[in-house]
Design an enzyme around this catalytic site. Sequence first.
Site, mmCIF file in Angstrom:
data_model
loop_
_atom_site.group_PDB
_atom_site.id
_atom_site.type_symbol
_atom_site.label_atom_id
_atom_site.label_comp_id
_atom_site.label_asym_id
_atom_site.label_seq_id
_atom_site.Cartn_x
_atom_site.Cartn_y
_atom_site.Cartn_z
ATOM 1 N N CYS A 82 0.834 -1.200 0.000
ATOM 2 C CA CYS A 82 0.000 0.000 0.000
ATOM 3 C C CYS A 82 0.872 1.254 0.000
ATOM 4 O O CYS A 82 0.439 2.324 0.422
ATOM 5 C CB CYS A 82 -0.921 0.018 1.216
ATOM 6 N N VAL A 83 2.107 1.107 -0.441
ATOM 7 C CA VAL A 83 3.008 2.250 -0.534
ATOM 8 C C VAL A 83 2.590 3.117 -1.721
ATOM 9 O O VAL A 83 1.785 2.701 -2.554
ATOM 10 C CB VAL A 83 4.470 1.763 -0.689
#
Length: 323
Positions: free
Chosen positions: A243-244
């Site tokens: 989820c970067v």
Amino acid sequence: MRLELHKIHITGLAFAEKTYTSGGTLFISKEEAGALIAEDRRFAKVELDLASPGESTRIIPVKDVVEPRVKLGSSGYFPGFFAPMEKAGSGATLVLDGAAVVTCGPIVAFQEGFIDMSGPGAPYTPFSKTYNVVLYVEPAEGLEKHHYEAALREAGLKLGVYLARCCSENEWKADEVQVFEKDNTFEETAKFPDLPKIVYVCMNITQGLLHDTYLYASDLRPALPTLLHPNEVLDGAMVSGNCVSACDKNTTWHHLHNPIVQALYARHGKEINFLGMIPTQESTVLDGKLRAVSMNLSIAQQLGADGAVISEEGYGNPDTDLC
């Protein structure tokens, strides 16, 4: 090891009563596909939409992108997730080339991406050119973010396998068959004794807290670096759990299409002897970084590598690993 990718070129999308391909169009049963995902009680809401190149459409917030695939003669893909735990990289795989499952959901707000299907933003993503089946889900009340991420990740893989499996069960014909074939490192070295031996070290985000990469459904973060045959990564062994920020992560689609693996493969037996790929961690602690470096070096030395190609995922903390 021989891998055959039997590709159906997808050039259109439409909802229909059943899921199949015809004339380059992927027809999808919205009711059946939606019900399949809604079986997961971790979701309070499930929506399916379609987005094609050139449309005035923005897809947001994007979590992952998955290419629809299934092993021929089987009903699954992505070992450990939706296929038996066995080695990937051999046999025949059906690929809906040009189609993509795009998973969406507000997991960590600003750190998710968006896809513009037209306009000035479109050239900055390869997914403005794919025919996208967009899966948007909202979590059940009280579901923690890391469980939400896991549920959405699995839903995207599940939908991708469903689409390809349904197409394989109906009449179809491959538009293209792409073959990747290479024996083990010792046999290849015997074939090409005078070519420089090259290993590929693939750095992956493994920081935890929704910044994860999975190898055969196992989180890479607590693992040690290992050696993969390049066919394995091209055939579903690696899955994104990141989820970067979107510009700094590899989606599952990118793993399946790893351009460095493909470029080294193209030079194998001509300019180089491509030994294989080492998927390695990007640890957040010094001992973890030193451990990964030591193991990467040990594997390369034991293979007799003359050089290494290294790729980095992310930025900031991973930069210290690369240095």
